[in-house]
Design a protein around this motif. Structure first.
Motif, PDB file in Angstrom:
ATOM      1  N   LEU A  45       0.818  -1.207   0.000  1.00 52.37           N
ATOM      2  CA  LEU A  45       0.000   0.000   0.000  1.00 52.37           C
ATOM      3  C   LEU A  45       0.859   1.267   0.000  1.00 52.37           C
ATOM      4  O   LEU A  45       0.471   2.315  -0.517  1.00 52.37           O
ATOM      5  N   GLY A  78      -4.102  -1.187  16.126  1.00 51.23           N
ATOM      6  CA  GLY A  78      -4.872  -0.309  17.010  1.00 51.23           C
ATOM      7  C   GLY A  78      -4.401  -0.375  18.447  1.00 51.23           C
ATOM      8  O   GLY A  78      -4.818   0.412  19.286  1.00 51.23           O
ATOM      9  N   PRO A 135      -5.513   6.313  19.496  1.00 47.18           N
ATOM     10  CA  PRO A 135      -4.336   5.821  18.780  1.00 47.18           C
ATOM     11  C   PRO A 135      -4.198   6.510  17.434  1.00 47.18           C
ATOM     12  O   PRO A 135      -4.888   7.484  17.151  1.00 47.18           O
ATOM     13  N   HIS A 136      -3.328   5.970  16.605  1.00 44.45           N
ATOM     14  CA  HIS A 136      -3.116   6.416  15.237  1.00 44.45           C
ATOM     15  C   HIS A 136      -2.631   7.859  15.180  1.00 44.45           C
ATOM     16  O   HIS A 136      -2.991   8.618  14.292  1.00 44.45           O
ATOM     17  N   ALA A 163      -6.776  -4.777  11.459  1.00 43.83           N
ATOM     18  CA  ALA A 163      -7.319  -4.102  10.291  1.00 43.83           C
ATOM     19  C   ALA A 163      -8.816  -4.285  10.154  1.00 43.83           C
ATOM     20  O   ALA A 163      -9.543  -3.337   9.915  1.00 43.83           O
ATOM     21  N   HIS A 197     -12.389  -5.169  11.682  1.00 41.48           N
ATOM     22  CA  HIS A 197     -12.994  -5.248  13.010  1.00 41.48           C
ATOM     23  C   HIS A 197     -14.500  -5.042  12.975  1.00 41.48           C
ATOM     24  O   HIS A 197     -15.096  -4.684  13.973  1.00 41.48           O
ATOM     25  N   VAL A 198     -15.146  -5.260  11.846  1.00 35.57           N
ATOM     26  CA  VAL A 198     -16.584  -5.019  11.783  1.00 35.57           C
ATOM     27  C   VAL A 198     -17.297  -5.778  12.885  1.00 35.57           C
ATOM     28  O   VAL A 198     -16.866  -6.826  13.321  1.00 35.57           O
ATOM     29  N   VAL A 199     -18.387  -5.225  13.361  1.00 35.13           N
ATOM     30  CA  VAL A 199     -19.173  -5.889  14.381  1.00 35.13           C
ATOM     31  C   VAL A 199     -19.832  -7.097  13.738  1.00 35.13           C
ATOM     32  O   VAL A 199     -20.599  -6.952  12.785  1.00 35.13           O
ATOM     33  N   GLY A 206     -13.986   2.424  12.219  1.00 32.90           N
ATOM     34  CA  GLY A 206     -13.557   1.716  11.017  1.00 32.90           C
ATOM     35  C   GLY A 206     -12.143   2.044  10.609  1.00 32.90           C
ATOM     36  O   GLY A 206     -11.450   2.837  11.245  1.00 32.90           O
ATOM     37  N   ASN A 207     -11.736   1.401   9.546  1.00 32.30           N
ATOM     38  CA  ASN A 207     -10.392   1.556   9.011  1.00 32.30           C
ATOM     39  C   ASN A 207     -10.508   1.959   7.548  1.00 32.30           C
ATOM     40  O   ASN A 207     -10.982   1.185   6.716  1.00 32.30           O
ATOM     41  N   TYR A 236      -8.433   2.138   5.356  1.00 35.88           N
ATOM     42  CA  TYR A 236      -7.541   1.434   4.438  1.00 35.88           C
ATOM     43  C   TYR A 236      -8.026   0.021   4.132  1.00 35.88           C
ATOM     44  O   TYR A 236      -7.324  -0.750   3.493  1.00 35.88           O
ATOM     45  N   VAL A 237      -9.189  -0.344   4.634  1.00 38.53           N
ATOM     46  CA  VAL A 237      -9.726  -1.675   4.376  1.00 38.53           C
ATOM     47  C   VAL A 237     -11.114  -1.530   3.767  1.00 38.53           C
ATOM     48  O   VAL A 237     -12.041  -1.056   4.432  1.00 38.53           O
ATOM     49  N   ASP A 256     -14.515  -2.075   5.636  1.00 44.69           N
ATOM     50  CA  ASP A 256     -14.416  -1.654   7.027  1.00 44.69           C
ATOM     51  C   ASP A 256     -14.326  -0.132   7.123  1.00 44.69           C
ATOM     52  O   ASP A 256     -14.071   0.423   8.186  1.00 44.69           O
ATOM     53  N   GLY A 281     -11.951   5.636  14.739  1.00 42.74           N
ATOM     54  CA  GLY A 281     -10.904   4.735  14.242  1.00 42.74           C
ATOM     55  C   GLY A 281     -11.105   3.309  14.707  1.00 42.74           C
ATOM     56  O   GLY A 281     -12.189   2.745  14.612  1.00 42.74           O
ATOM     57  N   LEU A 282     -10.013   2.740  15.236  1.00 42.95           N
ATOM     58  CA  LEU A 282     -10.025   1.344  15.704  1.00 42.95           C
ATOM     59  C   LEU A 282      -9.783   1.290  17.210  1.00 42.95           C
ATOM     60  O   LEU A 282      -9.111   0.405  17.710  1.00 42.95           O
ATOM     61  N   ALA A 291     -19.605  -0.855  10.189  1.00 40.60           N
ATOM     62  CA  ALA A 291     -20.066  -1.933   9.310  1.00 40.60           C
ATOM     63  C   ALA A 291     -20.499  -3.122  10.161  1.00 40.60           C
ATOM     64  O   ALA A 291     -19.996  -3.318  11.270  1.00 40.60           O
TER      65      ALA A 291
END
Lengths: 509, 144
Positions: free
Chosen positions: A45, A63, A165-166, A496, A498-500, B10-11, B13-14, B17, B42-43, B63
């Motif tokens: 990426l 995360g 974070p991030h 990356a 993590h959808v519910v 969400g992310n 970059y995915v 998501d 975010g996450l 999502a």
């Protein structure tokens, strides 16, 4: 002929993206395969993006330890620029990274490792009822307390870096923000509160008392010395683990790797050898510490779902070309297999202590081997090695409000560099190449790639694959014993997606 | 923190998501009432706790997978989401937080809902993002 059983075991509190396959004979693990089941692709990426884009994108790799990735990314760019960081920038970066470590170590121990002591396997253990009261998932009193106490600690990073974070506050040349004395004092307040809680509840004693524990005999005496020490999380962990016979489990190769971390400012009261608070080095077969040389790092793909090449490649030569077919089942993981001097190596808090010559852990490993109890104890007590230095560096920043936090530099156009640090889970490296102002190569080797690696070109197992060998399994449908071994490495393969999600009847809004 | 909040998860970059991130982008490009705070969550997982405390109402956007018909926009209560919580791990997300919340929230528990969409394929189309954003605003201002 004895019966052999092959079984994929769920380790879903370890990671949703980790599968362990074990082979059992007479209820003992005789072989193991660790599979990372999700392709991330962050390295690809980044290709052709701007030279600084890794500062924004790589903290999204994780995360949990996003500050860690930021620091490695910034370190690689610092090296390309050839810049000498101002002391305050070093201090600020270090404090942020240490805050992430101190929170992660406690959460991993209390929310992930210790809940296994509540399993039915231990119903007859004399401390089982107490373990359930303390560590039952979502209900144990210690679990709830840890969430309450750790939620505020990372505000230190938010204050220093603008968000967590991030965050992306570390930049080549330093950091993007010079905190005020008031903000630094806020951080000191948060730190003092966390330290006080850690001493009372996790250690059961002052940091200074713990630091006086320098041998296995000292540890035994410490455990009997006071009820607060017996009843703290560390004391409880030791008493339960010893009574459960866990000290003969989870021994690996005896190869330990630390990249070294937390550079010392030129002018500081923090004392450590080698210019870093956490020493760099490599130990093979429990031998003498060798100096670390990043040119000896390589990655193999013989058992990884990538296009084949012979032997291993250094990250500056490495490619990430996913290819999940055509190897007759020999490939079984999206993790590559990192090797140091051609050897698999354990990394993480125990490796840091062995490489750094910590007398307690050298003695424990000498007497008991590098078992899962040593490994987990090293993680639970790592904050005791960091909290005092954090306070010193915050005080030093507050005393030097007019000292720079950033060294201006020219745009990065050409070059290559590496950022190597110790993340919460161990050695983390970013290798970056810039051509014409854009990223032409980016390779990341995470701690879990080291610890959870699949086999290499020589067929050598990864560290926790090896550590699983010999582990007894009482109930193949609930292999808690294997979970102890893998969790003692604190695996992290996620972050990356993590959808519910759930299985079951669709709901309508 | 006080008042109401929309916290987008969400992310970006995915693919797939990134639903919460795209709702964040959509809402942040327009005018928002002063009493409503829009947050890029975010996450953060368990660390969203500090963003929840002290609120009156919190709307999470994310999502969904396996919770609704594909392409539909649904509103789930805190209890419905919390029912899916398992043990803690590096990937522990909103269900874990919402399950633990009554025990760890330092302020009175806010009204909490999740507005989400079940993905159809790998990515939600712009009309679904628009529907989600509108539903979020409606719930944040007037309740579920």
């Amino acid at each position: 002929m004895s019966k052999r059983i092959l079984r994929d075991i769920p380790l879903n509190r370890v990671e949703g993206d980790l599968e362990i396959r074990i082979e059992l004979e007479k209820n003992r693990i005789v072989d193991a395969w660790s599979s990372g089941t999700m392709f991330r692709g962050f390295e690809n990426l980044l290709i052709n993006r701007g030279a600084l884009d890794g500062l924004v994108i790589t903290p999204r790799v994780c995360g949990i330890c996003s500050t860690t990735h930021l620091m490695a990314a910034a370190g690689a760019l610092d090296r390309i620029a050839g810049v000498v960081l101002p002391d305050n920038a070093i201090r600020l970066r270090n404090v942020a990274l240490m805050a992430e470590h101190c929170q992660s170590d406690v959460r991993q121990s209390v929310l992930m490792f210790l809940p296994d002591f509540t399993a039915a396997l231990y119903a007859a253990h004399p401390l089982h009822a107490e373990a359930v009261k303390r560590y039952a998932p979502l209900a144990g009193e210690r679990c709830v307390d840890v969430v309450r106490q750790t939620k505020t600690f990372l505000e230190i990073i938010a204050i220093l870096g603008g968000q967590w974070p991030h965050s992306s506050f570390m930049v080549p040349g330093g950091v993007s923000y010079a905190p005020s004395v008031i903000e630094l004092n806020q951080c000191r307040h948060l730190l003092a509160r966390y330290r006080n809680w850690y001493e009372q509840s996790v250690l059961g004693c002052a940091l200074e008392r713990w630091q006086a524990v320098r041998s296995a005999a000292d540890l035994d005496a410490w455990l009997e010395e006071a009820s607060a020490q017996r009843d703290g999380d560390v004391g409880f962990f030791l008493r339960f683990a010893r009574a459960a016979g866990l000290r003969d489990r989870g021994q690996g190769y005896g190869h330990f790797l630390s990249y070294g971390s937390l550079d010392l400012p030129a002018d500081t009261a923090v004392v450590a050898g080698g210019g870093q608070l956490v020493a760099a080095g490599f130990v093979a077969d429990f031998g003498a510490v060798q100096s670390f040389d990043q040119s000896r790092v390589s990655e193999h793909v013989a058992a990884s779902w990538y296009s084949d090449y012979e032997g291993g490649k250094h990250p500056f030569e490495g490619v990430t070309d996913p290819r999940a077919t055509g190897a007759d089942g020999k490939k079984y993981s999206w993790c590559k297999a990192p090797r140091y001097a051609g050897l698999p190596a354990e990394t993480g808090p125990l490796a840091e202590r062995i490489v750094g010559g910590d007398p307690l852990f050298l003695d424990l490993v000498r007497q008991e081997g590098a078992n899962l109890v040593c490994r987990q104890l090293a993680r639970m007590t790592r904050p005791a090695t960091l909290l005092a230095a954090m306070e010193t560096w915050l005080v030093e920043m507050a005393a030097r409000p007019d000292s720079p936090y950033y060294q201006p530099l020219s745009p990065l156009v050409e070059g290559r560099g590496f950022g190597l640090i110790e993340a919460a889970r161990g050695a983390l490296g970013h290798w970056v190449e810039i051509r014409e102002g854009r990223i032409s190569r980016y390779q990341i080797i995470t701690p879990t790639a080291w610890n959870g690696s699949p086999r290499d070109g020589a067929g050598l197992r990864g560290p926790w694959e090896q550590a699983l060998i010999g582990t007894p399994i009482a109930d193949i449908d609930n292999p808690v014993e294997a979970g102890h071994v893998v969790r003692s490495f604190d695996p992290c393969l996620v972050c990356a997606v993590h959808v519910v999600g759930a299985e079951g009847t669709p709901l309508r809004g | 923190m006080s008042g109401n909040a929309i916290i987008c998860l969400g992310n970006r970059y995915v693919a797939g998501d990134d639903v919460g991130c795209r709702v964040f982008d959509r809402l942040s490009s327009g005018e928002l009432p002063e009493e409503l705070e829009l947050v890029d969550g975010g996450l953060c997982g368990l660390d969203l706790l500090r963003l929840v405390e002290g609120r009156r109402r919190v709307v999470f956007v994310d999502a969904l997978a396996g919770l609704a018909d594909a392409g539909s926009v649904v509103v789930l209560s805190r209890e419905q989401v919390a029912a899916y919580a398992g043990g803690y791990g590096h990937g522990a997300g909103l269900p874990y937080l919402l399950r633990l919340l009554p025990q760890v929230c330092a302020t009175p528990l806010p009204e909490i809902v999740l507005v989400g969409t079940e993905l159809m394929g790998n990515a939600a189309d712009e009309s679904v993002i628009g529907d989600l954003a509108a539903r979020c605003m409606e719930v944040a201002l007037h309740g579920a």
